[in-house]
Design a protein around this motif. Structure first.
Motif, short mmCIF file in Angstrom:
data_model
loop_
_atom_site.label_atom_id
_atom_site.label_comp_id
_atom_site.label_asym_id
_atom_site.label_seq_id
_atom_site.Cartn_x
_atom_site.Cartn_y
_atom_site.Cartn_z
N GLY A 11 4.98 -2.74 7.49
CA GLY A 11 4.20 -1.56 7.73
C GLY A 11 4.60 -0.41 6.66
O GLY A 11 3.84 0.28 6.24
N GLY A 12 5.91 -0.54 6.44
CA GLY A 12 6.56 0.25 5.42
C GLY A 12 5.97 0.12 3.79
O GLY A 12 5.62 0.86 3.20
N LEU A 13 5.69 -1.29 3.70
CA LEU A 13 5.22 -1.80 2.38
C LEU A 13 3.66 -1.19 2.19
O LEU A 13 3.37 -0.57 1.17
CB LEU A 13 5.11 -3.09 2.24
CG LEU A 13 4.64 -3.80 0.80
CD1 LEU A 13 5.40 -3.36 -0.19
CD2 LEU A 13 4.46 -5.44 0.83
N VAL A 14 2.73 -1.55 3.39
CA VAL A 14 1.56 -0.76 3.37
C VAL A 14 1.36 0.67 3.29
O VAL A 14 0.80 1.10 2.51
CB VAL A 14 0.76 -1.47 4.73
CG1 VAL A 14 -0.64 -0.77 4.80
CG2 VAL A 14 0.57 -2.69 4.88
N ALA A 15 2.38 1.07 3.92
CA ALA A 15 2.41 2.83 3.71
C ALA A 15 2.77 3.33 2.34
O ALA A 15 2.13 4.16 1.59
CB ALA A 15 3.40 3.33 4.73
N TRP A 16 3.58 2.40 1.59
CA TRP A 16 4.02 2.70 0.20
C TRP A 16 2.90 2.40 -0.59
O TRP A 16 2.61 3.14 -1.51
CB TRP A 16 5.24 1.92 -0.06
CG TRP A 16 5.54 1.91 -1.54
CD1 TRP A 16 6.39 2.73 -2.25
CD2 TRP A 16 5.12 0.97 -2.59
NE1 TRP A 16 6.44 2.75 -3.60
CE2 TRP A 16 5.75 1.61 -3.69
CE3 TRP A 16 4.42 -0.09 -2.50
CZ2 TRP A 16 5.44 0.89 -5.12
CZ3 TRP A 16 4.01 -0.86 -3.78
CH2 TRP A 16 4.65 -0.32 -5.12
N ALA A 17 2.06 1.27 -0.30
CA ALA A 17 1.01 0.95 -1.13
C ALA A 17 -0.18 1.96 -1.01
O ALA A 17 -0.71 2.26 -2.15
CB ALA A 17 0.45 -0.30 -0.95
N LYS A 18 -0.35 2.63 0.31
CA LYS A 18 -1.19 3.74 0.46
C LYS A 18 -0.93 4.78 -0.24
O LYS A 18 -1.97 5.33 -1.01
CB LYS A 18 -1.52 3.80 1.88
CG LYS A 18 -2.33 4.81 1.99
CD LYS A 18 -2.69 4.95 3.59
CE LYS A 18 -3.84 5.79 3.96
NZ LYS A 18 -4.09 6.26 5.56
N ASN A 19 0.27 5.08 -0.24
CA ASN A 19 0.75 6.49 -1.06
C ASN A 19 0.47 6.34 -2.64
O ASN A 19 -0.10 7.23 -3.26
CB ASN A 19 2.23 6.61 -0.44
CG ASN A 19 2.21 7.33 0.96
OD1 ASN A 19 1.44 7.81 1.38
ND2 ASN A 19 3.73 7.03 1.20
N GLN A 20 0.96 5.10 -2.87
CA GLN A 20 0.83 4.86 -4.26
C GLN A 20 -0.75 4.95 -4.88
O GLN A 20 -1.11 5.52 -5.91
CB GLN A 20 1.17 3.50 -4.63
CG GLN A 20 2.59 3.19 -4.78
CD GLN A 20 3.29 3.91 -6.09
OE1 GLN A 20 3.05 3.86 -7.00
NE2 GLN A 20 4.14 5.10 -5.78
N TYR A 21 -1.51 4.49 -3.90
CA TYR A 21 -3.06 4.52 -4.29
C TYR A 21 -3.66 5.92 -4.17
O TYR A 21 -4.58 6.21 -4.92
CB TYR A 21 -3.76 3.77 -3.21
CG TYR A 21 -5.18 3.60 -3.65
CD1 TYR A 21 -5.71 2.88 -4.49
CD2 TYR A 21 -6.21 3.85 -2.55
CE1 TYR A 21 -7.02 2.67 -4.76
CE2 TYR A 21 -7.73 3.44 -2.63
CZ TYR A 21 -7.99 2.97 -3.84
OH TYR A 21 -9.38 2.88 -4.14
N VAL A 22 -3.30 6.71 -3.17
CA VAL A 22 -3.92 8.17 -3.13
C VAL A 22 -3.04 9.29 -3.68
O VAL A 22 -3.56 10.46 -3.98
CB VAL A 22 -4.02 8.46 -1.61
CG1 VAL A 22 -4.82 7.44 -1.01
CG2 VAL A 22 -2.52 8.78 -0.89
#
Length: 388
Positions: free
Chosen positions: A21-32
């Motif tokens: 979940g943390g990785l997904v949140a990090w990836a989403k932040n990186q994307y936006v």
């Protein structure tokens, strides 16, 4: 024992899920979140290019932090297969999400190359230029005169790329005949033109067009734009001007346009001619006489003859009273505004001053002195030219 194994497994699973979940949140932040691009860049998406190819270019240019996250985000948003070819201006710190939006929404290219067909008073030119994304300025790549020169080597190959924008630029002060002739030479346009429009009725401007655009449709657009410019300026005109209707104002604007190439002088030049009209003086302006000789079909290419200055024609303002019967060119918006908002002066004369502008005067004595100065400048220039 089994209870401990299950407990440990559940604990591990929870840790994995939390980490995931943390990785997904990090990836989403990186994307936006804002991207790492330091300076604006121009991204060209070629026809048929893959998302992987685009992401690699972006990563190489430092516009994104991860080509994998870029592609994954595009796939998640169901945009991975919606790339639109073109050239896109990517501003500093643009997020991956915004870049994906740019290159999949399409629309006109916002940077890259531009093919410009320029219709000028003394001739036409075809220009290929490239936008420098860091400065926002266009840099000339190549140019040629379509009337007397062939395109430089490699010019047509570059200009024919599908993502190159096309533009027709009409310079202030060209005649309607010159515009029609120019548009006929623009090979990227199509269709015929229904005759030469009335003088002064076409708006000088820069018009972005698509390849194959209809010439008459472009003429119609120029006419609509000039009509609106004139109508708006007429509605807001200064009081007490010696014009019976907008057409007379347009005629004055065309004279102002041809008399000076210095933008700041236009209201002053307009004031001279308005003062002359109000005093019943003849306008005595060479550009109107020249128009009577050429009928707007090109440039005279020589000085006026004394016989032409004496000959009675509708456009010879050394002979006729008041304004000529119509415009002598297509004035730009600034000249129209000057004709309808002239400076308040008592000037009646002006002559070149050697700097590219003019010296203005209120009396014939002052004017004669200014003329003498100008003749000295001309004489000195001729002597300098003959000695070189």
């Amino acid at each position: 024992m089994w209870r401990n194994i299950v407990s440990n497994f559940l604990t591990l699973l929870i840790v994995i899920l939390v980490a995931l979940g943390g990785l997904v949140a990090w990836a989403k932040n990186q994307y936006v979140e804002p991207g790492p691009l330091a300076e604006a860049m121009c991204l060209r998406v070629a026809p048929g290019e893959s998302l992987q190819g685009v992401s690699s270019k972006l990563k190489e240019k430092g516009a994104i932090s991860s080509s994998y996250l870029f592609r994954t985000g595009a796939q998640y948003e169901e945009k991975a297969d919606k790339l639109k070819f073109g050239s896109y201006l990517i501003e500093p710190n643009t997020s991956m999400q915004s870049i994906v939006g740019q290159i999949t929404s399409g629309g006109p290219s916002t940077c890259g190359s531009e093919l410009v067909f320029r219709i000028g008073v003394n001739g036409n030119e075809v220009l290929l230029r490239e936008l420098d994304p860091t400065t926002g300025d266009y840099q000339k790549v190549a140019e040629y005169n379509p009337e007397s020169e062939k395109p430089p080597e490699g010019f047509e190959e570059k200009a024919d790329r599908v993502d190159v924008r096309t533009r027709v630029t009409v310079v202030d002060g060209v005649t309607s005949w010159q515009i029609v002739q120019g548009l006929k030479e623009a090979s990227f346009l199509s269709g015929k033109i229904d005759g030469v429009p009335g003088e002064g009725t076409l708006a000088p401007d820069s018009y972005e067009v698509t390849r194959g655009a209809d010439r008459q449709a472009l003429i119609d657009l120029m006419s609509e734009r000039q009509s609106k410019i004139l109508a708006d300026a007429w509605d807001g005109r200064a009081e007490g001007l010696p014009y019976d209707d907008p057409q007379q104002a347009l005629t004055m604007a065309s004279i102002v346009e041809k008399e000076t190439g210095v933008p700041a002088e236009r209201p002053e030049v307009a004031s001279v001619f308005i003062n002359r009209l109000e005093k019943g003086m003849k306008l005595q302006t060479d550009p109107t006489v020249i128009y009577g000789v050429t009928e707007g079909k090109g440039v005279l290419g020589r000085g006026l003859r004394q016989s032409e200055l004496r000959k009675a024609t509708p456009y010879n303002t050394y002979v006729i009273d008041g304004l000529p019967p119509g415009p002598i060119a297509n004035p730009g918006k600034a000249a129209i505004e000057a004709a309808l908002h002239p400076d308040s002066t008592d000037y009646l004369f002006f002559v070149a001053d050697g700097s590219g502008g003019h010296a203005f005067s209120s009396t014939i004595e002052e004017h004669n002195k200014n003329v003498a100065k100008w003749r000295e400048i001309e004489k000195q220039r001729q002597e300098d030219a003959s000695s070189n």
